[in-house]
Scaffold this motif. Structure first.
Motif, PDB file in Angstrom:
ATOM      1  N   MET A 155      -3.558  48.432  83.226  1.00  0.00           N
ATOM      2  CA  MET A 155      -3.523  49.242  84.428  1.00  0.00           C
ATOM      3  C   MET A 155      -4.869  49.228  85.144  1.00  0.00           C
ATOM      4  O   MET A 155      -4.947  49.035  86.366  1.00  0.00           O
ATOM      5  N   TRP A 156      -5.960  49.400  84.388  1.00  0.00           N
ATOM      6  CA  TRP A 156      -7.283  49.396  85.015  1.00  0.00           C
ATOM      7  C   TRP A 156      -7.632  48.013  85.551  1.00  0.00           C
ATOM      8  O   TRP A 156      -8.272  47.880  86.604  1.00  0.00           O
ATOM      9  N   PHE A 203     -14.570  48.455  84.404  1.00  0.00           N
ATOM     10  CA  PHE A 203     -15.490  48.762  83.304  1.00  0.00           C
ATOM     11  C   PHE A 203     -14.897  49.841  82.397  1.00  0.00           C
ATOM     12  O   PHE A 203     -14.975  49.746  81.160  1.00  0.00           O
ATOM     13  N   VAL A 204     -14.261  50.854  82.987  1.00  0.00           N
ATOM     14  CA  VAL A 204     -13.596  51.898  82.198  1.00  0.00           C
ATOM     15  C   VAL A 204     -12.500  51.282  81.325  1.00  0.00           C
ATOM     16  O   VAL A 204     -12.362  51.611  80.148  1.00  0.00           O
ATOM     17  N   GLY A 225      -9.333  59.579  79.735  1.00  0.00           N
ATOM     18  CA  GLY A 225      -9.142  60.863  80.402  1.00  0.00           C
ATOM     19  C   GLY A 225     -10.127  61.094  81.524  1.00  0.00           C
ATOM     20  O   GLY A 225      -9.761  61.583  82.604  1.00  0.00           O
ATOM     21  N   VAL A 226     -11.401  60.743  81.305  1.00  0.00           N
ATOM     22  CA  VAL A 226     -12.422  60.902  82.349  1.00  0.00           C
ATOM     23  C   VAL A 226     -12.085  60.024  83.552  1.00  0.00           C
ATOM     24  O   VAL A 226     -12.189  60.442  84.712  1.00  0.00           O
ATOM     25  N   GLY A 227     -11.660  58.788  83.262  1.00  0.00           N
ATOM     26  CA  GLY A 227     -11.270  57.892  84.348  1.00  0.00           C
ATOM     27  C   GLY A 227     -10.157  58.478  85.188  1.00  0.00           C
ATOM     28  O   GLY A 227     -10.197  58.432  86.426  1.00  0.00           O
ATOM     29  N   PHE A 228      -9.162  59.076  84.514  1.00  0.00           N
ATOM     30  CA  PHE A 228      -8.044  59.663  85.239  1.00  0.00           C
ATOM     31  C   PHE A 228      -8.464  60.901  86.018  1.00  0.00           C
ATOM     32  O   PHE A 228      -7.950  61.163  87.111  1.00  0.00           O
ATOM     33  N   ALA A 229      -9.394  61.675  85.461  1.00  0.00           N
ATOM     34  CA  ALA A 229      -9.891  62.850  86.185  1.00  0.00           C
ATOM     35  C   ALA A 229     -10.573  62.429  87.489  1.00  0.00           C
ATOM     36  O   ALA A 229     -10.402  63.071  88.540  1.00  0.00           O
ATOM     37  N   ALA A 271     -12.783  41.170  80.690  1.00  0.00           N
ATOM     38  CA  ALA A 271     -12.974  42.423  81.423  1.00  0.00           C
ATOM     39  C   ALA A 271     -14.431  42.596  81.860  1.00  0.00           C
ATOM     40  O   ALA A 271     -14.710  43.066  82.975  1.00  0.00           O
ATOM     41  N   LEU A 272     -15.366  42.201  80.996  1.00  0.00           N
ATOM     42  CA  LEU A 272     -16.787  42.304  81.344  1.00  0.00           C
ATOM     43  C   LEU A 272     -17.128  41.398  82.524  1.00  0.00           C
ATOM     44  O   LEU A 272     -17.826  41.811  83.462  1.00  0.00           O
TER      45      LEU A 272
END
Length: 529
Positions: A30-31, A195-196, A335-339, A99-100
């Motif tokens: 997803m990211w 990155f997340v 969770g932080v990413g979604f916030a 990803a990096l």
């Protein structure tokens, strides 16, 4: 139905009836799709925007050709990335490194404001990183299931929902910020969440046990197992098995080749979404709404945004429930990413509601595909598990025909555009309906195709086979950009309707041929459904 899953004890715990490891891959993908589609939504618009507006002022044909080569090359590098993972790195390491590299690519594009070279360097890093990432995360999904039955089709459809959740959010947020705030802010936002995604996957990879490890580690594990088995007996059994299965393997590889060939027709037309359809949305569609029309759009857009966010957040909470105890850091990062995403969404909606009118961004139409995927993927997943589940070739045929119908709607809506017109004000409804039919067709082809490659390919070469599958996407995407670059001369001589009719007749015709081949391909699958 009893599902048989591979992986660790944690991975055996199910979320929505599937192994929890599937949803770690779901959010990782997803990211990645957030970053890819967020940048892709801006690419052509940025290139054709005037220098005064912060773009490069390219002609449409130049921008569409570059778009075609970029979207094509991100599908050719997976053949090398799959081979590297199969032989050297293993799937997990390839996903992390890919990803990096993509994170660095987005960062480079965000720095384009200082020098043009950063833009092209960024595209190069994205192409290489995608080659390592894309085939190998798809391969890991297949290895979560010990059986080759229809539950794997359902698993890939759920995974595909994750792909499109990322595409939806990426196009919505990166597209909005790029068009309304600044191109480079949009490019930069794409990199942050890539990155997340990398960190979230890295800290949760223990959930996969032996799935995706490097070939060296896999050989060490195999040695432990083989010590308890007589070597001579194994050799005899292997010879017998190979003689029996050589024709079966060959036939199944031919089926993968046939599917790969026909998928070219699908993606060649479908990928007009980021090219000629974006141009159509930007220059030929009435996107300025006022009064009641503006308010209806604002409310619809809010619902369209918040409902998928709630669904994805609900899935996130289900995953937290199963895995937080052992993989807390990965869950916290997720969770932080979604916030942060929720914060950007609320800011965007509030900003739009206080405006007097609604100027719909050209990139906004791209979210319709992802929204329809999120809305309809669970339904299609259920159908694939039911007694009404059609065969693979029939699914492909239906998908191609639905795609053709979508372009037929655009051709009909374009009938009033004069020859050679550079702008027009066609109703948005035609684009909306086209994206609906295109999406329904996509659900019949793309996740099903991924599943069939996983089921039909020899186990030790599944990464390479995924790479070959993506070569078809390379051909299709490159052809899509080149074909789209002829939009101006075709519109000038024949009209916009004729341009879209090309993408109606050819995919629909390919769908009819696939229906004719159905029984032959089923025989060559040798029992795999």
């Amino acid at each position: 139905m009893e599902f048989k899953f591979g992986g660790s004890e944690i991975n055996q715990r199910t979320v929505l009836g599937h192994p929890s490891g599937l949803f770690v891959l779901f959010f990782t993908e997803m990211w990645e799709r957030f970053s890819y589609y967020g940048m892709r939504a801006l690419l052509v618009l940025f290139l054709v925007a005037s220098i005064v507006d912060g773009g490069w002022g390219w002609e449409r044909d130049e921008a569409l050709v570059l778009y075609g080569w970029y979207t094509g090359l991100v599908y050719i590098t997976p053949i090398l990335g799959g081979l590297i993972a199969d032989k050297i790195m293993g799937y997990r390491n390839a996903v992390v490194l890919g990803a990096l590299l993509m994170t660095l690519g987005h960062a480079s594009m965000a720095l384009e404001v200082t020098a043009d070279a950063f833009f092209f360097a960024g595209l190069g890093l994205l192409i290489i990183g995608n080659g390592l990432f894309k085939p190998n995360i798809s391969s890991m999904v297949g290895q979560l299931y010990k059986t080759q039955g229809k539950e794997k089709d359902a698993g890939y459809t759920i995974f595909y929902m994750g792909i499109n959740a990322g595409a939806f959010l990426g196009i919505l947020l990166c597209g909005y910020i790029g068009e309304k705030v600044g191109w480079h802010y949009g490019f930069g936002l794409a990199g942050i969440f890539m990155f997340v995604g990398m960190l979230q996957f890295y800290f949760a990879q223990g959930i996969f046990a032996n799935i995706g490890i490097s070939p060296k580690k896999r050989e060490e594990l195999d040695d432990v197992i083989e010590d308890s088995i007589e070597d001579a007996q194994d050799a005899i059994e292997d010879v017998i098995e190979e003689s029996k299965e050589s024709k079966v393997t060959r036939d199944r590889l031919i089926v993968i080749g046939v599917f790969s060939f026909f998928v070219i027709f699908f993606w060649w037309a479908f990928e007009q979404a980021g090219g000629s359809m974006t141009i159509f949305a930007s220059d030929y569609t009435d996107r300025v709404l006022e009064g009641n029309g503006a308010m209806i759009f604002k409310i619809s857009n809010a619902v369209l945004t918040v409902v998928p966010m709630l669904i994805i957040t609900w899935v996130l909470m289900l995953l937290f429930k199963q895995t937080f105890g052992k993989y807390s850091l990965s869950n916290i990062l997720l969770g932080v990413g979604f916030a942060i995403i929720w914060g950007i969404v609320i800011w965007m909606l509030q900003r739009e509601f206080v405006a007097d009118s609604a100027d719909v961004p050209a990139s906004w139409f791209g979210i319709l595909n992802s929204f329809f995927i999120i809305a309809f993927a669970p339904l299609f997943s259920k159908i694939w598990q039911s007694k009404y589940n059609p065969t693979g070739p029939v699914k492909f045929a239906i998908g191609l025909i639905l795609l053709g119908l979508g372009f037929g709607i655009l051709a009909f809506g374009s009938m009033g555009i004069p020859l050679g017109a550079k702008t027009a004000s066609v109703s948005m409804i035609f684009l909306i309906l086209a994206y609906l039919f295109h999406t329904l067709g996509e659900l019949c082809i793309s996740p099903v195709g991924l599943s069939y490659v996983s089921k039909l390919a020899p186990v030790k070469f599944v990464g390479l086979m995924f790479g070959i599958w993506f070569v078809a996407n390379f051909i299709a995407n490159t052809m899509a950009g080149v074909t789209g670059s002829f939009i101006d001369p075709i519109v000038e001589e024949y009209g916009m309707s004729v341009f879209f009719l090309m993408f109606t007749v050819i995919p629909a015709g390919a769908g009819v041929v696939m229906l004719i081949l159905n029984k032959t391909l089923l025989r060559m699958m040798h029992g795999i459904r």
